[in-house]
Design a protein around this motif. Structure first.
Motif, PDB file in Angstrom:
ATOM      1  N   SER A  66       0.992  -5.963   2.113  1.00 17.59           N
ATOM      2  CA  SER A  66       1.111  -4.969   3.185  1.00 17.59           C
ATOM      3  C   SER A  66       0.918  -5.548   4.577  1.00 17.59           C
ATOM      4  O   SER A  66       1.680  -5.243   5.483  1.00 17.59           O
ATOM      5  N   ASN A  67      -0.096  -6.340   4.747  1.00 16.69           N
ATOM      6  CA  ASN A  67      -0.399  -6.890   6.074  1.00 16.69           C
ATOM      7  C   ASN A  67      -0.478  -8.407   6.038  1.00 16.69           C
ATOM      8  O   ASN A  67      -1.237  -9.008   6.784  1.00 16.69           O
ATOM      9  N   ASP A  68       0.301  -9.003   5.155  1.00 11.07           N
ATOM     10  CA  ASP A  68       0.216 -10.447   4.978  1.00 11.07           C
ATOM     11  C   ASP A  68       1.625 -11.049   4.948  1.00 11.07           C
ATOM     12  O   ASP A  68       2.270 -11.096   3.899  1.00 11.07           O
ATOM     13  N   PHE A  99       6.359   2.923  -5.868  1.00 12.83           N
ATOM     14  CA  PHE A  99       6.737   2.165  -7.059  1.00 12.83           C
ATOM     15  C   PHE A  99       5.675   1.130  -7.412  1.00 12.83           C
ATOM     16  O   PHE A  99       5.446   0.847  -8.589  1.00 12.83           O
ATOM     17  N   SER A 100       5.017   0.583  -6.387  1.00  8.95           N
ATOM     18  CA  SER A 100       3.904  -0.333  -6.636  1.00  8.95           C
ATOM     19  C   SER A 100       2.775   0.394  -7.355  1.00  8.95           C
ATOM     20  O   SER A 100       2.217  -0.111  -8.334  1.00  8.95           O
ATOM     21  N   LYS A 101       2.455   1.582  -6.891  1.00  8.80           N
ATOM     22  CA  LYS A 101       1.397   2.363  -7.533  1.00  8.80           C
ATOM     23  C   LYS A 101       1.775   2.696  -8.967  1.00  8.80           C
ATOM     24  O   LYS A 101       0.963   2.545  -9.885  1.00  8.80           O
ATOM     25  N   SER A 102       3.008   3.120  -9.185  1.00 10.87           N
ATOM     26  CA  SER A 102       3.455   3.469 -10.535  1.00 10.87           C
ATOM     27  C   SER A 102       3.413   2.255 -11.464  1.00 10.87           C
ATOM     28  O   SER A 102       3.041   2.372 -12.636  1.00 10.87           O
ATOM     29  N   CYS A 103       3.778   1.107 -10.945  1.00  2.18           N
ATOM     30  CA  CYS A 103       3.766  -0.114 -11.740  1.00  2.18           C
ATOM     31  C   CYS A 103       2.329  -0.479 -12.134  1.00  2.18           C
ATOM     32  O   CYS A 103       2.057  -0.800 -13.304  1.00  2.18           O
ATOM     33  N   LYS A 104       1.417  -0.411 -11.189  1.00  5.32           N
ATOM     34  CA  LYS A 104       0.012  -0.708 -11.491  1.00  5.32           C
ATOM     35  C   LYS A 104      -0.534   0.306 -12.490  1.00  5.32           C
ATOM     36  O   LYS A 104      -1.247  -0.075 -13.429  1.00  5.32           O
ATOM     37  N   ASP A 105      -0.209   1.577 -12.309  1.00  2.00           N
ATOM     38  CA  ASP A 105      -0.655   2.614 -13.249  1.00  2.00           C
ATOM     39  C   ASP A 105      -0.121   2.329 -14.652  1.00  2.00           C
ATOM     40  O   ASP A 105      -0.841   2.489 -15.642  1.00  2.00           O
ATOM     41  N   PHE A 106       1.136   1.920 -14.741  1.00  2.00           N
ATOM     42  CA  PHE A 106       1.768   1.593 -16.012  1.00  2.00           C
ATOM     43  C   PHE A 106       0.962   0.524 -16.749  1.00  2.00           C
ATOM     44  O   PHE A 106       0.632   0.675 -17.926  1.00  2.00           O
ATOM     45  N   PHE A 107       0.630  -0.564 -16.060  1.00  2.00           N
ATOM     46  CA  PHE A 107      -0.132  -1.639 -16.691  1.00  2.00           C
ATOM     47  C   PHE A 107      -1.567  -1.216 -16.975  1.00  2.00           C
ATOM     48  O   PHE A 107      -2.110  -1.547 -18.043  1.00  2.00           O
ATOM     49  N   ASN A 108      -2.182  -0.486 -16.070  1.00  2.00           N
ATOM     50  CA  ASN A 108      -3.552  -0.023 -16.307  1.00  2.00           C
ATOM     51  C   ASN A 108      -3.638   0.910 -17.509  1.00  2.00           C
ATOM     52  O   ASN A 108      -4.572   0.807 -18.315  1.00  2.00           O
ATOM     53  N   GLU A 109      -2.681   1.828 -17.649  1.00  2.00           N
ATOM     54  CA  GLU A 109      -2.673   2.760 -18.783  1.00  2.00           C
ATOM     55  C   GLU A 109      -2.560   2.014 -20.110  1.00  2.00           C
ATOM     56  O   GLU A 109      -3.076   2.469 -21.125  1.00  2.00           O
ATOM     57  N   ARG A 110      -1.894   0.888 -20.106  1.00  2.00           N
ATOM     58  CA  ARG A 110      -1.724   0.090 -21.320  1.00  2.00           C
ATOM     59  C   ARG A 110      -2.803  -0.979 -21.456  1.00  2.00           C
ATOM     60  O   ARG A 110      -2.732  -1.819 -22.359  1.00  2.00           O
ATOM     61  N   LYS A 111      -3.773  -0.943 -20.538  1.00  2.00           N
ATOM     62  CA  LYS A 111      -4.890  -1.897 -20.527  1.00  2.00           C
ATOM     63  C   LYS A 111      -4.408  -3.351 -20.485  1.00  2.00           C
ATOM     64  O   LYS A 111      -4.937  -4.231 -21.160  1.00  2.00           O
ATOM     65  N   ASP A 130      12.015  -5.349  -1.858  1.00  2.00           N
ATOM     66  CA  ASP A 130      10.608  -5.107  -1.578  1.00  2.00           C
ATOM     67  C   ASP A 130       9.798  -5.068  -2.868  1.00  2.00           C
ATOM     68  O   ASP A 130      10.137  -5.709  -3.845  1.00  2.00           O
ATOM     69  N   THR A 131       8.758  -4.311  -2.862  1.00  2.00           N
ATOM     70  CA  THR A 131       7.796  -4.282  -3.952  1.00  2.00           C
ATOM     71  C   THR A 131       8.014  -3.113  -4.887  1.00  2.00           C
ATOM     72  O   THR A 131       8.689  -2.150  -4.507  1.00  2.00           O
ATOM     73  N   PRO A 132       7.440  -3.179  -6.068  1.00  2.00           N
ATOM     74  CA  PRO A 132       6.702  -4.321  -6.617  1.00  2.00           C
ATOM     75  C   PRO A 132       7.642  -5.383  -7.163  1.00  2.00           C
ATOM     76  O   PRO A 132       8.780  -5.093  -7.502  1.00  2.00           O
ATOM     77  N   GLN A 133       7.143  -6.579  -7.234  1.00  4.09           N
ATOM     78  CA  GLN A 133       7.824  -7.674  -7.913  1.00  4.09           C
ATOM     79  C   GLN A 133       6.833  -8.216  -8.939  1.00  4.09           C
ATOM     80  O   GLN A 133       5.685  -8.523  -8.612  1.00  4.09           O
ATOM     81  N   VAL A 134       7.285  -8.310 -10.194  1.00  3.89           N
ATOM     82  CA  VAL A 134       6.404  -8.650 -11.304  1.00  3.89           C
ATOM     83  C   VAL A 134       6.793 -10.005 -11.882  1.00  3.89           C
ATOM     84  O   VAL A 134       7.972 -10.300 -12.066  1.00  3.89           O
ATOM     85  N   PHE A 135       5.761 -10.787 -12.182  1.00  2.00           N
ATOM     86  CA  PHE A 135       5.903 -12.073 -12.855  1.00  2.00           C
ATOM     87  C   PHE A 135       5.059 -12.032 -14.117  1.00  2.00           C
ATOM     88  O   PHE A 135       3.928 -11.538 -14.091  1.00  2.00           O
ATOM     89  N   ILE A 136       5.602 -12.531 -15.210  1.00  2.00           N
ATOM     90  CA  ILE A 136       4.842 -12.663 -16.449  1.00  2.00           C
ATOM     91  C   ILE A 136       4.917 -14.122 -16.877  1.00  2.00           C
ATOM     92  O   ILE A 136       6.009 -14.673 -17.047  1.00  2.00           O
ATOM     93  N   ASP A 189       0.808  -1.218   0.000  1.00  2.00           N
ATOM     94  CA  ASP A 189       0.000   0.000   0.000  1.00  2.00           C
ATOM     95  C   ASP A 189       0.842   1.269   0.000  1.00  2.00           C
ATOM     96  O   ASP A 189       0.523   2.220  -0.697  1.00  2.00           O
ATOM     97  N   ASP A 190       1.899   1.291   0.786  1.00  2.00           N
ATOM     98  CA  ASP A 190       2.678   2.520   0.973  1.00  2.00           C
ATOM     99  C   ASP A 190       3.869   2.634   0.026  1.00  2.00           C
ATOM    100  O   ASP A 190       4.754   3.464   0.232  1.00  2.00           O
ATOM    101  N   CYS A 191       3.882   1.844  -1.031  1.00  2.00           N
ATOM    102  CA  CYS A 191       5.011   1.825  -1.960  1.00  2.00           C
ATOM    103  C   CYS A 191       4.663   2.619  -3.226  1.00  2.00           C
ATOM    104  O   CYS A 191       3.812   2.185  -4.005  1.00  2.00           O
TER     105      CYS A 191
END
Length: 84
Positions: free
Chosen positions: A35-37, A14-26, A53-59, A10-12
């Motif tokens: 965060s709590n797990d 870079f995690s937000k930027s990574c999600k935004d990156f993928f969302n912008e490209r659909k 730490d995060t994000p860590q991406v797998f394809i 939640d507080d990262c």
């Protein structure tokens, strides 16, 4: 379509930027918020072999790395090949 998984916090910013990156490209992805797990955090560390730490991406089940790695692959024109 590729199977994209992102481990985030939640507080990262870079995690937000990574999600935004993928969302912008659909590009659809599955998010695992650690965060709590502690179990998910341990799972992420085990899969990546990293203590980073995060994000860590797998394809498609392959560990790609952090958001910096995603941006580098994108700038080299390689990301689309992984997502195809």
């Amino acid at each position: 379509m590729a199977n994209v998984v992102i481990y985030t916090k939640d507080d990262c910013p870079f995690s937000k930027s990574c999600k935004d990156f993928f969302n912008e490209r659909k590009i659809e992805f599955t998010e695992f918020n650690i965060s709590n797990d502690d179990a998910l955090f341990s799972e992420m560390k085990m899969k990546t072999g990293r203590r980073t730490d995060t994000p860590q991406v797998f394809i498609n089940g392959n560990h790609i790395g952090s958001f910096d790695d995603i941006k580098a692959l994108d700038s080299q024109g390689e990301l689309n090949n992984l997502l195809a």
